[in-house]
Design an enzyme around this catalytic site. Structure first.
Site, PDB file in Angstrom:
ATOM      1  NE  ARG B  82     -19.418 -32.058 111.667  1.00 25.85           N
ATOM      2  CZ  ARG B  82     -20.020 -32.237 110.267  1.00 25.85           C
ATOM      3  NH1 ARG B  82     -20.480 -32.724 109.607  1.00 25.85           N
ATOM      4  NH2 ARG B  82     -19.717 -30.836 109.290  1.00 25.85           N
ATOM      5  CB  ILE B 108     -17.908 -32.691 105.534  1.00 27.21           C
ATOM      6  CG1 ILE B 108     -18.213 -33.555 106.519  1.00 27.21           C
ATOM      7  CG2 ILE B 108     -17.136 -31.376 106.566  1.00 27.21           C
ATOM      8  CD1 ILE B 108     -17.580 -33.940 107.663  1.00 27.21           C
ATOM      9  CB  SER B 109     -23.469 -32.082 104.107  1.00 29.00           C
ATOM     10  OG  SER B 109     -23.200 -32.359 102.933  1.00 29.00           O
ATOM     11  CD  GLN B 110     -26.063 -26.535 108.386  1.00 33.93           C
ATOM     12  OE1 GLN B 110     -26.322 -26.235 107.456  1.00 33.93           O
ATOM     13  NE2 GLN B 110     -26.141 -25.814 109.751  1.00 33.93           N
TER      14      GLN B 110
END
Lengths: 813, 259
Positions: B82, B108-110
């Site tokens: 990530r 960027i999503s959780q």
């Protein structure tokens, strides 16, 4: 008493005090405007509230200054004014470069450091200006009331002038003007004295103002937060700004993208096959988007408008002869009404730029297709529009998301969605007419349920025995639309709602004859939250239900117009514990942000007020009474400062209901109170000069505030009912009549208190000035919190009590 | 009056103290802004991240309908770097269970939300999935490990270019990217077994619904950039009927005393 200056006097000219006060108040209003554009209004409110503690800090600073001759202290005024002039621009620009992102505060601790940085930067201009004025008061002697009058009258001109300026120029340019006024105040003071450096002062002032003027060429739009909808739209290739205009009601910007249209269609069915036409998007302060469709008269181009949840009212009343579209904005609801063949459409919107845009810059979008005489677009609020008797409507359509979206608007007042507001709209329905209230459907539901509860209460207030027979609600995943019918909904109408939902895949939330198996079928939730709650809200146990519900569903009223407030303390620990597991979205930010602002204001105030005491810098009194007197002074200047702001804020809200226009009400109230208080201060100065006992006059003024306040509070419901229906000019004149006597009385207790201090404890004056500054900030933040719990009647009552307490304390001053 | 005042030297010291305090404050602020945190052991941090996701899933099991996510989804999250998908300045926080800014007003999503969304898609090895809104490319990379082909569209040119470069550099050959408007989907590659729309508009684009296969699933997060309010799952039955499930990604009962 003579105003003639001498070379050794520390006092600035009254005109300079007035100019500086005008500039600083204008700066405060401009910051509110600019930061509402850059960030979100609740964080803007918090930043500026804390920055205003510069007033409190100035008192501490003056109290901590080393003792020196008064003649040397005369420099503090022009230096402070010059500091304000420079800092108000520089600090604002610097604050814009701090990458604060309000959306990230719960995830990223660094954001708190940025926020603190913004506090620090915005604090400085207020600190400089308040130091100037505080120093003048410190050495004002018998002229304290006169100086305070100049301060108030200047602030009053600043309030009025800013509202006027914002019609003509951008807030950024207005900021440059404000800075220039600060520089002129500094120069006017310095040039008045017989100085060798007069030429230098003049050149420096002229140079600074020229520099500011040149700066405006490259400085028009504040850099808005990258996560605001306008910033997001502008990132898309091909998007360009068609038009923008600053207005005291908000910065309106129109953007368009010829290749990638906006496609704004809230509530559009998943089953829709219809195309969405080219659209221009309108943003207010970079958010609150609405769309203007391009319509050439071909009805198929706007077929999609008939396939949304928002069309349910028109689906039931396709032949409504008279339709009222509330807060019409760019006109999607007008087109929707037109698509159903509405015969006569009245559209209202308080922001004048919408009507102007549709007639001019965006005339080729749809306005030209509307047959003459069919549409009447009125620039006003709907409550003002409905004051003179009008013919009733077959359908009244409220705008989508009348409840706001994010929950950030907890202390944003909404006079449309109150019990009284709904009642007024309902009364203007013809028999069989429908009021359509579209809301954003958040999960778990809150706004939609609060509106539903309010509709039930409103109908009961109107004498309807079975309110549930007049109500319907449907939803999709994004919107919930409530119908409030003038007459009971017939079975055939209820079946039409069922068929509409079946055809377009929407869910039934409430119908008088709704069966449990009919709910939660298309947009499926883990439980039928909406339908179960709606059923509970018309049942016997609705109070118990609201008690048990984790969001606040208390109805909004004109006295407590906070529709967007849903926060309950009880839910906070649970929400905080679920922070990483999706809990953040459950939090309605407005209320916690307000509480955080209050907590910060109290902590900083205690520091600023306590520091001179701890440092033993308050000197000795000639007639010392002891600690009790310290406490009395602290409390007296706190209650007088706090009471002033509470009354000012409460009257501003009350008069919005009478004058119907928040901008007019805010300007009139601020100007009226400050001007009235300025006159009161001059009267006090003259009375004392004629030999009237200061303490006696002070007591009388406090008694006057309490008496006038109580009388007006008692008469308020009667007055509001009558003034609300009068023409704006008469209502405004009556409002001034209400404000002025109170303002005159309120203008006396502070300068007279200082005059008493001046007699036996001159060093206490800066401290009192600081206390006053801190208490005004605390009360400004506390006012909406008190109003959320007790209503604005409670705020006025509390203010009167504070002044009453001041009366008790007066004997110890 | 002069006698009543404080000693000038003490006052000087007080002002000096104030100046030092203010300088320290600004120094802390500057440090917080410019100094990145030290890089950690990425593998260990990925494992911690997945453990945090597992804990959140257990906590929300009553609402998402399951106590465990698919093991292959979590295994993929444990593999994908990530930190390679986020800008340098937020890299130390790459494995925290929170959304991160990636520039251009995007996030960027959780990880918890990425895991839930991927699980809801029920990806199969033969699937073709469309992603509308590439962003950093992390969601596409997760999907690429689970399905046959991923088609990803990004409207912001800079993000599209960077994601394409990143996929090339990291060897994600199963991802095809395109820069442009995602509203009309990817007609040439349709229909899709799954569609992910990374940010909800005010309505679900009908062309995307049409490009969803019978039996396909579409997932859309609804809410603001840093706080997902609900996940929208749209399923198309074999007969073409559409059904929407609104999933609250949080264990929160709106009524007290009822569970």
């Amino acid at each position: 008493m003579s105003a003639a200056p001498d070379n050794a006097s520390p006092l600035p000219p009254m005109s300079a005090v007035g100019m500086l006060s005008a500039a600083v108040l204008a700066y405060e209003l401009l910051l509110m405007r600019l930061f509402a554009i850059v960030h979100w209004h609740h964080f803007a409110f918090m930043m500026i509230s804390i920055a205003l503690l510069g007033y409190g800090a100035s008192g501490t600073f003056i109290a901590l200054l080393p003792a020196m001759r008064a003649s040397r202290l005369r420099w503090l005024f022009p230096v402070g004014a010059a500091g304000f002039s420079i800092a108000c621009v520089i600090c604002f620009l610097a604050a814009q470069h701090l990458p604060f992102n309000a959306l990230e505060v719960f995830w990223n601790p660094r954001q708190w450091a940025y926020l603190a940085g913004i506090y620090g930067l915005l604090f400085l201009p207020f600190f400089f200006a308040a130091t100037s004025i505080g120093t003048a008061l410190r050495f004002g002697g018998p002229r304290i009331p006169q100086l305070y009058a100049a301060d108030l009258c200047g602030a009053s001109v600043g309030a009025c002038g800013t509202a006027g300026l914002l019609f003509r120029i951008t807030p950024s340019t207005a900021l440059v003007i404000v800075s220039s006024i600060g520089a002129l105040a500094a120069a006017a003071t310095a040039l008045r004295w017989q100085l060798k450096q007069r030429a230098l002062v003049a050149i420096a002032t002229a140079g600074w103002i020229t520099l500011l003027g040149l700066g405006t060429v490259h400085w028009h739009i504040p850099a808005i937060n990258a996560y605001k909808p306008l910033a997001q739209a502008l990132r898309i290739p091909g998007t360009h700004m068609l038009y923008q205009r600053h207005h005291p009601m908000g910065w309106l910007s129109v953007v368009r993208n010829a290749t990638i249209p906006f496609r704004y269609a809230p509530g559009l069915s998943l089953n829709s096959e219809a195309a969405i036409p080219d659209q221009a998007a309108i943003f207010i302060d970079g958010q609150a988007m609405s769309a203007v469709d391009r319509y050439r008269g071909h009805s198929e181009a706007i077929v999609y408008l008939r396939q949304t949840t928002l069309s349910i009212g028109l689906h039931l009343r396709p032949n409504a002869k008279r339709i009222l579209v509330v807060n019409a904005g760019g006109g999607q609801d007008i087109l929707r009404a037109n698509a159903y063949g509405g015969h006569q459409i009245d559209a209202v919107d308080p922001h004048p730029d919408y009507a102007s845009l549709l007639h001019n810059e965006l005339a080729d979008f749809w306005r030209g297709q509307m047959p003459s005489g069919r549409l009447h677009y009125h620039t006003t609020t709907v409550r003002a529009f409905l004051q003179p008797p009008r013919k009733p409507y077959g359908l009244i359509q409220l705008p989508p998301g009348s409840n706001g979206g994010s929950g950030a608007s907890a202390f944003g007042e909404n006079t449309l969605l109150t019990i009284e507001g709904l009642a007024q709209l309902w009364q203007y329905l013809e028999p069989g007419g429908l009021l359509v209230v579209p809301l954003w459907a958040r999960l778990p539901p809150r706004g939609s349920l609060k509106a539903f509860r309010m509709a039930v209460i409103m109908l009961e207030d109107q004498g309807i025995v079975h309110p549930s027979d007049h109500l319907a609600m449907i939803r999709d995943w994004r919107t919930a639309v409530m119908l409030i019918a003038k007459s009971s909904l017939a079975n055939v109408e209820q079946n039409a709602v069922r068929n509409f939902c079946r055809r377009w895949g929407f869910d039934l939330v409430f119908l008088p004859s709704l069966r449990p198996e009919e709910v939660n079928r298309h947009n499926v939730l883990a439980q039928p939250f909406f339908a179960n709650a709606a059923r509970a809200l018309v049942g016997e146990g609705r109070e118990a239900f609201c008690q048990r519900y984790k969001f606040d569903l208390r109805p909004a009223t004109d006295d407590r117009p906070f529709f967007g407030h849903f926060f309950k303390w009880r839910a906070l620990p649970e929400i905080a514990a679920l922070r990483t597991a999706g809990g953040i979205a459950l939090l309605d930010w407005g209320y916690p942000v307000l509480l955080a602002a209050l907590a910060q204001a109290v902590v900083f105030s205690l520091f600023f007020i306590g520091l001179p005491v701890l440092k033993n810098r308050l000197g000795k009194r000639e007639s010392r009474i002891g600690r009790r007197q310290d406490l009395a002074i602290l409390l007296y200047f706190s209650v007088v400062g706090g009471g002033f702001l509470l009354l000012e804020i409460a009257y501003m809200q009350r008069l919005t209901l009478v004058l119907h226009h928040p901008l007019v009400a805010a300007t009139l109230t601020l100007t009226g109170f400050l001007m009235g208080a300025g006159i009161g201060s001059i009267c006090a100065y003259q009375a004392v000069a004629k030999g009237m006992a200061v303490r006696r006059l002070l007591r009388k003024s406090l008694m006057a505030v309490c008496l006038i306040g109580m009388l007006e509070l008692a008469a308020m419901p009667w007055l509001m009912a009558r003034l609300g229906s009068m023409p704006l000019g008469i209502a405004a004149a009556a409002a001034v009549g209400l404000i002025m006597p109170l303002g005159v009385a309120m203008g006396m207790p502070f300068p007279l208190g200082l005059a008493l201090l001046n007699r036996h404890w001159m060093e206490g004056i800066p401290w009192a000035w600081g206390i006053n500054g801190c208490s005004t900030v605390i009360s400004a933040v506390a006012a909406p919190l008190i109003a959320i719990s007790m209503g604005y009647t409670g705020v006025i009552t509390l203010a009167i009590l504070l002044y009453g307490f001041g009366l008790v304390l007066a004997k110890w001053l | 009056m002069a006698n009543a005042g404080p000693h000038p030297e003490k006052s000087f010291r007080a002002l000096q103290g104030l100046a030092i305090g203010l300088s320290a404050f600004w120094a802390v602020l500057a440090t917080a802004h410019v100094c990145p945190l030290r890089a950690q052991d990425w593998t260990a941090r990925r494992q911690e991240m997945v453990a945090a996701i597992r804990a959140d899933v257990i906590a929300t099991r009553n609402y998402i309908g399951k106590g465990l996510l698919r093991p292959d989804v979590l295994a993929v999250l444990e593999q994908i770097p990530r930190h390679a998908f986020v800008p340098e300045d937020v890299r130390p926080a790459a494995y925290e269970n929170r959304p991160l800014p990636i520039g251009f007003g995007q996030t960027i999503s959780q990880p918890y939300i990425v895991a839930l969304m991927t699980d809801l898609l029920e990806p199969a090895a033969t699937d073709r999935v469309l992603e509308v809104g590439t962003g950093s490319g992390y969601q596409a990379a997760v999907l690429a490990e689970l399905v046959a082909r991923v088609y990803s569209i990004e409207i912001i040119p800079e993000l599209a270019r960077r994601a394409k470069e990143r996929f090339g550099r990291l060897g994600y050959t199963k991802i095809e990217t395109r820069e442009g408007d995602g509203y009309f989907g990817w007609y040439d590659a349709a229909p899709f077994d799954g569609i992910v729309v990374t940010a909800a508009a005010d309505h679900v684009p009908p062309p995307l619904v049409r490009q969803l296969k019978a039996g396909g699933r579409m997932v859309i997060p609804v809410g603001q950039r840093f706080s997902v309010q609900q996940l929208l799952l749209i399923t198309k039955a074999q007969n073409g009927d559409l059904k929407t499930r609104q999933i609250l990604p949080v264990r929160f009962v709106p009524l007290t005393g009822v569970h």
